[in-house]
Design an enzyme around this catalytic site. Sequence first.
Site, PDB file in Angstrom:
ATOM      1  N   VAL A  73       0.701  -1.012   0.129  1.00 11.47           N
ATOM      2  CA  VAL A  73       0.049  -0.007  -0.064  1.00 11.47           C
ATOM      3  C   VAL A  73       0.891   1.405  -0.016  1.00 11.47           C
ATOM      4  O   VAL A  73       1.814   1.389   0.866  1.00 11.47           O
ATOM      5  CB  VAL A  73      -0.881   0.007   1.339  1.00 11.47           C
ATOM      6  CG1 VAL A  73      -1.775   1.357   1.165  1.00 11.47           C
ATOM      7  CG2 VAL A  73      -1.840  -1.051   1.085  1.00 11.47           C
ATOM      8  N   ALA A 118       4.397   4.252   2.672  1.00 13.13           N
ATOM      9  CA  ALA A 118       3.909   3.053   2.331  1.00 13.13           C
ATOM     10  C   ALA A 118       4.315   1.665   3.072  1.00 13.13           C
ATOM     11  O   ALA A 118       5.007   2.040   4.444  1.00 13.13           O
ATOM     12  CB  ALA A 118       4.818   2.452   0.987  1.00 13.13           C
ATOM     13  N   LYS A 119       3.669   0.722   2.999  1.00 13.48           N
ATOM     14  CA  LYS A 119       3.831  -0.555   3.764  1.00 13.48           C
ATOM     15  C   LYS A 119       3.407  -1.837   2.881  1.00 13.48           C
ATOM     16  O   LYS A 119       2.704  -1.620   2.078  1.00 13.48           O
ATOM     17  CB  LYS A 119       3.120  -0.310   5.137  1.00 13.48           C
ATOM     18  CG  LYS A 119       3.557  -1.432   6.184  1.00 13.48           C
ATOM     19  CD  LYS A 119       4.644  -0.448   6.977  1.00 13.48           C
ATOM     20  CE  LYS A 119       5.176  -1.321   8.059  1.00 13.48           C
ATOM     21  NZ  LYS A 119       5.969  -0.502   8.985  1.00 13.48           N
ATOM     22  N   GLY A 120       4.034  -2.761   3.347  1.00 13.48           N
ATOM     23  CA  GLY A 120       3.674  -4.127   2.720  1.00 13.48           C
ATOM     24  C   GLY A 120       3.555  -5.342   3.581  1.00 13.48           C
ATOM     25  O   GLY A 120       4.000  -5.084   4.701  1.00 13.48           O
ATOM     26  N   ASP A 159      10.282  -5.195   8.292  1.00 17.35           N
ATOM     27  CA  ASP A 159       9.474  -4.847   9.606  1.00 17.35           C
ATOM     28  C   ASP A 159       9.089  -6.174  10.341  1.00 17.35           C
ATOM     29  O   ASP A 159      10.220  -7.124   9.909  1.00 17.35           O
ATOM     30  CB  ASP A 159       8.221  -4.363   9.074  1.00 17.35           C
ATOM     31  CG  ASP A 159       7.085  -3.999  10.121  1.00 17.35           C
ATOM     32  OD1 ASP A 159       7.240  -3.081  10.639  1.00 17.35           O
ATOM     33  OD2 ASP A 159       6.100  -4.673  10.322  1.00 17.35           O
TER      34      ASP A 159
END
Length: 429
Positions: A73, A118-120, A159
């Site tokens: 995202v 953003a992050k995944g 992460d």
Amino acid sequence: MAATTVYKEPAPRVANTENPLESMMSRFNIAAEILGLDDTTYEVLKAPDKQVIVHLAVMMDDGKVDVFEGYRVVHNTILGPSKGGIRYDHNVSLDEVKALAAWMTWKCAVVDIPYGGAKGGIICDPTRMSVGELERLTRAYTVSMKDVFGPDRDIPAPDMGTGPREMAWIMDEYSKTVGQTASAVVTGKPLVMGGSLGRTEATGRGVMVSCLAALAKLGMQPEETSVAVQGFGNVGSWAAKLLFDKGLKVKGVSDISGAYWNENGINIDEAVAYKNAHNGRLEGFAGADPMDPNKLLTSKVDVIVPAAVEDVITEHNAHDIQARLIVEGANGPTSASADPIINQKGILVVPDILANSGGVTVSYFEWVQNKQGFKWSLDMVTDRADRIMNDAFEKVYATSQQYNIPMRIAAYVVAIDKVAQTYKYRGGY
Ligand code: NAD
């Protein structure tokens, strides 16, 4: 032909009492109201720019093919290329990734670095996968995200459940797709392939720096201050170690194996050595007595540092907190429903988007070094990171005084204001 199975989620590890996206949005809404944010910018910022959902078919060691769901995202890129980690966990959900992506936008804006958010994430249980399975999964994810990632577009990082090893695979796979070595496509890499000195301890160090800054505001001396740290992984163990080095008495620590207490203070160097020798866990550590993990955050200490998972401070335990200061090492450890209780009790909170932003700050330094083709010394990294953390702390603190609001909302005000002003200058709707 090999059989195909779809990966099934095991039972949730921690009960999420609230949807993380709703928790984030409720704070965003308060800050937007205080700023008098115009409707257009509000609409732009409340939803992510881009959401990508992929299904990754991966050959498992037993010859079967499992299909994993993965996300990336990109919340916003008005300040620069988007930045954010990739989480491997069986509890990953699109809502969680959306909240974490927005948090990255605010975090980068709070510390004033030129990145969007953003992050995944991939729904998987990395603890039950072999190295080969993890490598194939990571490479498949990278290939499917080749048009999203890019050194000047979207830069992933580790992460929960990922680390330097996964970042090395991403860098390698991405480099193959573009036909050249692209070190700056990812941060949190191993040192030998362009990682930065000081990255490992950066988040815990930022927690320590912002904790000391908050203690100074409260007129408290580090040597007379006690602390409990929840989580003893990267963030928690480094925060505990650096606070211990600054003279704070760390009375309680915890990890997934349980919580441990020593009224006279735990020797954190011994606790870290024990954890490193025992598979990353504190279980059996003789330098402290086992205690009820549910009581750690409400124990009699001056400071609590939640540095494990989301939603551990809720309306159910906030009333019982005895600490004067909460420094949030984890992302989203306090649910929105606990905010009014904490504020009413007069507890000072250094919020996640400020307190744990030392990690993304040194990730930014790694990216700058990769782009410069030049390595900085450890002193250069820590001096610059500490200065950025202290400047951000002072700015958020001053904003909280100016509007008479909690530091959490003040951090959102600082971040949203920067993003909104940039929209105004860039225009272009
Ligand atoms: P990690 O996997 O290294 O460590 C997590 C720790 O929490 C482990 O000690 C684990 O045993 C413990 N834990 C898990 N569930 C627990 C529970 N219910 N109660 C007590 N302890 C529990 O992860 P990390 O990198 O230290 O990240 C921790 C938090 O900090 C996450 O919210 C992450 O998003 C956030 N964060 C990490 C970074 C970073 O640079 N690593 C940066 C910003 C924010």
